[in-house]
Structure formats: structure tokens, C-alpha cells
Scaffold this active site. Structure first.
Site, PDB file in Angstrom:
ATOM      1  N   ASP A 108      29.820  34.889  40.212  1.00 46.21           N
ATOM      2  CA  ASP A 108      30.582  33.778  39.333  1.00 46.21           C
ATOM      3  C   ASP A 108      30.469  32.408  39.825  1.00 46.21           C
ATOM      4  O   ASP A 108      30.480  32.447  41.155  1.00 46.21           O
ATOM      5  CB  ASP A 108      32.039  34.347  39.119  1.00 46.21           C
ATOM      6  CG  ASP A 108      32.393  35.716  38.178  1.00 46.21           C
ATOM      7  OD1 ASP A 108      31.567  35.780  37.389  1.00 46.21           O
ATOM      8  OD2 ASP A 108      33.185  36.040  38.784  1.00 46.21           O
ATOM      9  N   ASP A 124      29.789  36.051  31.335  1.00 48.33           N
ATOM     10  CA  ASP A 124      31.217  36.068  30.694  1.00 48.33           C
ATOM     11  C   ASP A 124      31.524  35.392  29.562  1.00 48.33           C
ATOM     12  O   ASP A 124      32.026  35.740  28.677  1.00 48.33           O
ATOM     13  CB  ASP A 124      32.002  35.697  31.815  1.00 48.33           C
ATOM     14  CG  ASP A 124      31.972  36.400  33.055  1.00 48.33           C
ATOM     15  OD1 ASP A 124      31.659  37.718  33.261  1.00 48.33           O
ATOM     16  OD2 ASP A 124      32.424  36.076  34.228  1.00 48.33           O
TER      17      ASP A 124
END
Length: 160
Positions: A108, A124
Site C-alpha cells: 500500500d 483497492d
């Protein structure tokens, strides 16, 4: 579309690992977002960390079911909105699945600084946008069907 979204996700995660890992956050838009490297072993908000194989099997099964539905269902094939929504969800799911299998975690790197929120990635975003689009499609379809049924009832009453 699926291949392009996955490729963009892979590229951005590669760049995040290359340029952000072990370094401090880089401001993207001051007060809005920054880039910071994070390794997520869980799902959204790092919940359920340690369930790697469960997530791998679950993601693979759901992605396979969506792909089969997309290509076997006449409804999905005739409706671009539904097809696109499912394709975007699958793209994001597969993007993160690749990380889970190859690395044991998901990379991330997008950190919104204007709100207290989790660090996330392009995959995401795809899952979220695809899901919002799918929900909107389902609501639209339900309303359309209800309107059609009401019109059918009205025409049946006028035929009597």
C-alpha cells in the site's frame, strides 16, 4: 480493461517499493495525500492480519466466480455497466492477490492526509470503485424492474 488495471497496479506498487520503502513519506498534494510505503498482511485497514491463505483462496474463488459470470451470463454480456463493474472489481482483487501470493502481504502506498484513513493502493481503488458502481447498477436495475412490473400491472388492469 482487467489487464490494464492490473498492469497499472503492478507498476505503481513496484515504484512504491523501489522509491518509498524504508524512506519517509513523500507529499503528493499538501494537506490531501502523501505517498508512503506500507505492507498490509490483512485486508481493509489491516484487519485480520495473518489470514494469508484464507485471503488467497477466498479472493481466487470470488474472482473466478465473477469471471465465469461475466463470460457465461447473457445479462452481464449485454450490460456494459454490469460487465465493467465486475471487471474492475476482479482487476483490483487480482492485483492484490498477486501481492499476497508473491510477497505474503499487499503493498500500500497512498495515504490520504486530510482524513484519518488507511493507506491503500490502486487495486483497492479498483475494488472500491467497482463495488460502488455495482451497487448503483443493482439499485438502478431494481428500480427499473419495479417500474416495469408496475407498468405491466397497469396494462393488465386496463385490458380487463
Amino acid at each position: 480493461m482487467i489487464v490494464l488495471i492490473i498492469a497499472f497496479d503492478r507498476l505503481t506498487k513496484h515504484l512504491a517499493a523501489l522509491y518509498l520503502s524504508g524512506k519517509s513519506a513523500v507529499t503528493f498534494i499538501k494537506g490531501v495525500a502523501e505517498f508512503t510505503y506500507a505492507e498490509n498482511t490483512g485486508v481493509a485497514f489491516s484487519m485480520f492480519s495473518g489470514g494469508r491463505w484464507f485471503f488467497i483462496l477466498h479472493t481466487a474463488a470470488v474472482s473466478a466466480a465473477c469471471i465465469i459470470y461475466m463470460y457465461k451470463s447473457k445479462t452481464a454480456q449485454k450490460n456494459l455497466w454490469l460487465f465493467w463493474s465486475l471487471g474492475v472489481i476482479v482487476s483490483g482483487a487480482l492485483g492484490n492477490l498477486i501481492d499476497r501470493i508473491a510477497l505474503g502481504y499487499v503493498i500500500d502506498f497512498i495515504n490520504p492526509t486530510f482524513v484519518d484513513f488507511a493507506v491503500f493502493n490502486i487495486a483497492d481503488c479498483a475494488v472500491t470503485l467497482g463495488t460502488v458502481s455495482l451497487v448503483l447498477y443493482l439499485v438502478y436495475d431494481m428500480l427499473r424492474e419495479a417500474k416495469k412490473e408496475k407498468a405491466d400491472e397497469h396494462s393488465d388492469k386496463s385490458d380487463s
